[in-house]
Design a protein around this motif. Structure first.
Motif, PDB file in Angstrom:
ATOM      1  N   GLY A 116      84.177 -20.220 -48.122  1.00 57.09           N
ATOM      2  CA  GLY A 116      85.692 -20.106 -47.702  1.00 57.09           C
ATOM      3  C   GLY A 116      86.325 -18.959 -47.498  1.00 57.09           C
ATOM      4  N   LEU A 176      88.790 -26.564 -43.819  1.00 53.27           N
ATOM      5  CA  LEU A 176      87.490 -26.689 -44.601  1.00 53.27           C
ATOM      6  C   LEU A 176      87.263 -25.447 -45.513  1.00 53.27           C
ATOM      7  CD1 LEU A 176      84.496 -27.607 -44.753  1.00 53.27           C
ATOM      8  CD2 LEU A 176      83.875 -26.251 -42.713  1.00 53.27           C
ATOM      9  N   MET A 186      78.621 -23.643 -51.147  1.00 52.71           N
ATOM     10  CA  MET A 186      80.089 -23.638 -50.407  1.00 52.71           C
ATOM     11  C   MET A 186      80.812 -22.375 -50.675  1.00 52.71           C
ATOM     12  SD  MET A 186      81.024 -26.436 -49.144  1.00 52.71           S
ATOM     13  CE  MET A 186      79.552 -26.214 -48.447  1.00 52.71           C
ATOM     14  N   ASN A 233      74.884 -16.391 -45.858  1.00 52.24           N
ATOM     15  CA  ASN A 233      76.409 -16.902 -45.564  1.00 52.24           C
ATOM     16  C   ASN A 233      76.621 -16.537 -44.173  1.00 52.24           C
ATOM     17  OD1 ASN A 233      76.190 -16.386 -48.605  1.00 52.24           O
ATOM     18  ND2 ASN A 233      78.259 -16.988 -48.501  1.00 52.24           N
ATOM     19  N   ALA A 255      86.590 -25.624 -49.137  1.00 50.39           N
ATOM     20  CA  ALA A 255      85.015 -25.163 -49.874  1.00 50.39           C
ATOM     21  C   ALA A 255      85.474 -24.407 -51.048  1.00 50.39           C
ATOM     22  CB  ALA A 255      84.601 -24.535 -48.676  1.00 50.39           C
ATOM     23  N   PHE A 312      83.796 -24.844 -54.518  1.00 53.88           N
ATOM     24  CA  PHE A 312      82.980 -23.947 -55.001  1.00 53.88           C
ATOM     25  C   PHE A 312      83.548 -23.439 -56.448  1.00 53.88           C
ATOM     26  CE2 PHE A 312      82.980 -19.286 -56.228  1.00 53.88           C
ATOM     27  CZ  PHE A 312      81.692 -19.184 -56.370  1.00 53.88           C
ATOM     28  N   PHE A 348      77.257 -27.080 -54.029  1.00 55.37           N
ATOM     29  CA  PHE A 348      78.797 -26.632 -53.911  1.00 55.37           C
ATOM     30  C   PHE A 348      78.787 -25.380 -54.476  1.00 55.37           C
ATOM     31  CE2 PHE A 348      78.992 -31.394 -54.116  1.00 55.37           C
ATOM     32  CZ  PHE A 348      79.716 -31.738 -53.012  1.00 55.37           C
TER      33      PHE A 348
END
Length: 372
Positions: free
Chosen positions: A66, A23, A63, A268, A27, A31, A59
């Protein structure tokens, strides 16, 4: 309760860690695709949220998690274990340095060859002499050259690895409540320094930045607090984090700029906490029917493959994406919005995946491409 026995457990692959790593890299790619399409997202901005803008900003603003997930995985997998500084750095440093050097050189050469044979498509260097080539490759490894903007991650993770032995010794001999003490102060810096941009008068430099994500990953893996085992609590955290990231982006964006919070913002931290707990709490999920078991087997293999190549994906995906964009612009096919996002994402993912899978079959080369 001390954590001295944590490192004595038999090492084995844990599926939800692979799923989180997969994931995380997906991500990152999503992004970066949205970042490349930011002008198109901005063009859809209106004083009220609309679906087109929401799609892109999901996104772009949602996102940006990551890297945080990668840091949390480093903490969950490595912290609180009995290892020496030499064994830790001797294993981790070559694992990140060798692929970094390999892909920077190989992809740098590929981009130069594209310029030589297709000058109308790509132009990254004006003169082919020793000084210009030297500056070009220095720019690659310092994330200042076309296709290599994501290489800042190497220097950040290298610095994080260098401090991790100090934090590991502390966590190894401490109670989880002491980790909570650290995280409370770290979350305060996330709110004041990285969210509302009003640093506290007291200097809290040792409680800021990526090391907090590392400690958070370790803590969430080992904590026994009941609220973190509730299967609905992570979903609530994810929804809160996403809502705040996207709505905060909307409030601070305009028809000429697109806003995103710092990657260490409190929002976040809330979102990645929810994601980590969601995967942890559902890690024991199994398929009961024969057909679903077959689907689950294919799914797990795909997750494992992406997780295995995740570092390599990180190092190569932006160059592939940026070259693809240049080709599409040259062919006047860089049009659309949702379809363009999907094309860039799939092309980047498929080429990265195929390239890693092929090179992973070559002896010696497979040791330096970023495959685990």
């Amino acid at each position: 309760m001390s954590n001295l026995n944590v490192g004595k457990r038999k090492s084995k692959r844990i599926f939800y860690f692979d799923a989180l790593r997969a994931l995380a890299i997906l991500a990152v790619i999503m992004f970066h695709v949205s970042k490349r399409l930011s002008t198109l997202i901005i063009s859809t901005y209106t004083p009220t949220i609309n679906l087109q803008w929401l799609f892109g900003d999901f996104f772009f603003a949602g996102m940006i998690i990551g890297v945080d997930l990668f840091l949390m995985l480093s903490g969950a997998l490595s912290m609180g274990r009995e290892w020496t500084i030499r064994s830790f750095l001797g294993k981790r440093i070559p694992r990140i340095v060798e692929p970094f050097l390999f892909w920077g050189f190989i992809l740098g050469i590929v981009i130069l060859l594209i310029q030589i044979y297709f000058p109308n498509v790509l132009h990254v260097i004006d003169v082919f002499n020793i000084q210009s080539l030297g500056n070009y490759f220095v720019g690659i490894y310092t994330s200042k050259t076309f296709g290599f903007g994501q290489y800042w991650f190497f220097w950040m993770i290298l610095g994080t690895y260098l401090i991790m032995p100090i934090f590991n010794k502390w966590l190894l001999h401490s109670d989880l409540k002491e980790a909570e003490y650290f995280l409370v102060i770290w979350l305060a810096t996330c709110f004041f320094t990285s969210t509302i941009n009003h640093p506290l008068p007291i200097k809290l430099n040792y409680f800021t930045g990526p090391i907090g994500m590392v400690v958070l990953g370790y803590y969430l893996r080992h904590t026994k607090r009941k609220i973190f085992s509730n299967k609905w609590f992570p979903i609530l955290l994810i929804l809160i984090g996403l809502f705040c990231l996207i709505y905060g982006s909307f409030l601070n964006s305009s028809d000429h700029s697109l806003f995103k919070f710092d990657r260490y913002s409190i929002f976040n931290a809330i979102e990645v906490t929810g994601i980590f707990l969601l995967f942890r709490n559902f890690s024991g999920f199994t398929f009961n029917s024969e057909k679903l078991s077959m689907v689950g087997g294919v799914f797990r293999k795909g997750i494992f493959s992406i997780a295995k190549y995740s570092y390599g994906f990180y190092l190569i995906h932006q160059a592939i994406m940026d070259i693809t964009i240049k080709v599409m612009q040259y062919n006047h096919s860089f049009i659309g919005y949702g379809s363009l996002f999907l094309k860039l994402f799939l092309i980047t993912l498929v080429i990265s995946w195929a390239l890693m899978a092929v090179l992973n079959r070559i002896p010696y080369v497979n040791r330096v491409i970023g495959a685990k």
